[in-house]
Scaffold this motif. Sequence first.
Motif, mmCIF file in Angstrom:
data_model
loop_
_atom_site.group_PDB
_atom_site.id
_atom_site.type_symbol
_atom_site.label_atom_id
_atom_site.label_comp_id
_atom_site.label_asym_id
_atom_site.label_seq_id
_atom_site.Cartn_x
_atom_site.Cartn_y
_atom_site.Cartn_z
ATOM 1 N N UNK A 57 0.815 -1.209 0.000
ATOM 2 C CA UNK A 57 0.000 0.000 0.000
ATOM 3 C C UNK A 57 0.851 1.261 0.000
ATOM 4 N N UNK A 58 1.993 1.185 0.701
ATOM 5 C CA UNK A 58 2.854 2.369 0.773
ATOM 6 C C UNK A 58 2.778 3.080 2.103
ATOM 7 N N UNK A 59 1.909 2.602 3.003
ATOM 8 C CA UNK A 59 1.841 3.238 4.327
ATOM 9 C C UNK A 59 3.073 2.889 5.147
ATOM 10 N N UNK A 79 1.573 6.437 -0.996
ATOM 11 C CA UNK A 79 0.366 5.643 -1.271
ATOM 12 C C UNK A 79 -0.506 6.248 -2.374
ATOM 13 N N UNK A 80 -0.695 7.574 -2.325
ATOM 14 C CA UNK A 80 -1.641 8.158 -3.281
ATOM 15 C C UNK A 80 -1.127 8.081 -4.712
ATOM 16 N N UNK B 209 -4.488 7.412 8.061
ATOM 17 C CA UNK B 209 -3.942 6.462 7.086
ATOM 18 C C UNK B 209 -4.855 6.381 5.874
ATOM 19 N N UNK B 212 -4.471 9.322 3.809
ATOM 20 C CA UNK B 212 -3.198 9.331 3.075
ATOM 21 C C UNK B 212 -3.278 8.456 1.830
ATOM 22 N N UNK B 213 -3.911 7.282 1.989
ATOM 23 C CA UNK B 213 -4.044 6.391 0.839
ATOM 24 C C UNK B 213 -4.848 7.087 -0.252
ATOM 25 N N UNK B 214 -5.804 7.904 0.165
ATOM 26 C CA UNK B 214 -6.627 8.606 -0.810
ATOM 27 C C UNK B 214 -5.990 9.892 -1.313
ATOM 28 N N UNK B 215 -4.768 10.183 -0.868
ATOM 29 C CA UNK B 215 -4.059 11.350 -1.367
ATOM 30 C C UNK B 215 -4.656 12.664 -0.919
ATOM 31 N N UNK B 216 -5.132 12.722 0.312
ATOM 32 C CA UNK B 216 -5.746 13.951 0.808
ATOM 33 C C UNK B 216 -4.664 14.950 1.198
#
Lengths: 366, 316
Positions: A57-59, A79-80, B209, B212-216
């Motif tokens: 995921x990249x976290x 991640x994004x 988290x 972050x995964x969603x690129x906020x």
Amino acid sequence: MEVTLQNLTKVFPSRNKKSGEEVIAVNDMSITIPDGKLVGLLGPSGCGKSTTLYMICGLQKATGGKIFFGKDDVTNLTPENRGVGLVFQNYALYPHLTVKQNILFPLQNLKGEDKLSKDEMLKRAIDVAKLVQIDNLLDRKPSELSGGQQQRVAIARALVKMPRVLLLDEPLSNLDARLRLQTREEIRRIQRETKITTVFVTHDQEEAMSISDEIVIMKLGVVQQIGKPQDVYDSPANLFVAKFLGTPPINVFSGYVKNEKICIGDDVVLPAKGVEDQDVWVGIRPEGFVLDDNGAFHCGLNAVEVMGRDVSVVATNNNAVSTTIRAIIPSDAGVDHESKSVTFSLKPYKTFIFRKDTEERIYLEK
Amino acid sequence: MEMVESKHKWKAWIYLSPAIILLLIFTVWPIINTVRMAFLENYSGLKAIGGATFKFGIGNFQKVVKYQKFLQCLKNTVLLCVITVPVSTVLALLIAVCLNSIKFLQKPLQTIFFLPYVTNSIAIGMVFAAMFNIVGSFYGTENEIVVTAGIINNIIEFFGGKRVNWINTGSSYLANMTVMVVYIVWNALPFKILILLGGLQSINKQYYDAARVDGTSRRRIFTRITVPLLSPMIAYVVITGFIGGFKEYTSIVGIFGEKMGPADDAGRLNTMVGFIYDALSTNNQGRASAAALILFGIILVVTLINMQVSKKRVHY
């Protein structure tokens, strides 16, 4: 999107500076997850499966090794920028936003070229809501949903930006038993429909075997075996995998090979062609026993549990690692409930032998 | 169950009685008495002991409202409230977010930010007064010895500005208010930071988290995730801030002393509570009670508005 992990390693620094012991969560992991498949990472807790997921995921940053999505090296991407969707174990839905706002959230983050108009965003949100069948719940808050519905919203939120890879962390662990069955079929269906490469983490072998195209079994950060669920079950690479897969679990005995024969105690149970004389672990699947008065394998009879279609014979053997062993045989095989002993013959393809020291499988010559 | 209840009811009352009696004497009766005194015209405790009787009426309220000083007190109170509560809340939020995002020195800094809370506010007021105070002949007679213009003026002059007469004779209302705002905000920060930091630390890290995964972006995380999830705490500090703000009194005493203003304009910075205090000290309990009820009414209205707003904006 094919996902390739190349010598992936994750080392957590020691919390206690004095002892200085590092924890190797994932050790030199190299696997390839084929495009469009559903792959389950399976292992007991602490085996590094979640860490692997978070690295994909990249976290979490990998300590060593590389991660490729297709031909792109994403090891150092945030991640994004990887194009992944992640479903958290407890869903992590934003409690103050409605279902619709939750699903829209990732789309509203898009910038520049990818930016969508409001209508497009809404259309995509509704499309994905329909896919996971929550389109009638769009104006509810997460707290007004059941666990299963929250799970679907979380999947919708992960899917709405059309990720290259979908990642699920223990997707079924927060659901009750009935919902678990339903949801795992649901995950399978959604994955089939979207054809997105999906990796999920679980400690429940039944869950992994039932829906995965391939399973990856891990132990203490090291991959033990990769393959189709049935292949892995039928041909475990080592004692750990054999013990981990299957309910009821495999029965393990301390035995030996002598004159190309597998022996447990005084019983000479099966031939072992091409194997040198040595002490071995003998693993016999519960369904590998056949009730046979002339059989070679003698056990004490403890109890017979009736399950309807089958009966479970709880037996004892001095060489068994566990106190009782369990054999599943058809109920019409005619077990004598009153008897003190029982005799089996064994199915060769349900019986495996493992080296005593390394616990690696010893393959027999055909 | 019902039988048990009826059997032991008298016991429960006995257990409760010490608290109830104390509350009746020191809380309930004073409230009732305040209302009574407010509606007895020109009520005074001394006269009442002397056997005087008082007419029932709203004369006290009329007097309070007509009083020249009352409007000044009301204006000071409202101004201080309206400025300091938002400023201190926003500052506290920013500091709490910063504190929450650092690892190094977090605990010591937390302690430092909390120190003013355990410090006597009169003492803080005196220190602030010293910081803004001009000692010497800048504004006095020429024969006085120049000592200092106060550390704040020294700093202003260091950066090439002109020194300001903050709180001494001849100072302007704007300068006085500035000092009060700085002092009150500084004094209000620790409690707010403590509450908000506690709120921040209880937010599930997985939301961040997920974001972050969603690129906020950081800004969007702050406005769309942190603030809404923190909204119960923010509502709490705002409501208690307003209530405390309307009761502002000691801070003025801390800086200006009992005169409640610069030497040449005593009472310029007086507040509602100060007004009530003055009325009491001149034996006008009737007027004081009327003013107290007016203050109660204002706090009630403001709190109701606050709660109405938070119904829409606060996510529990």
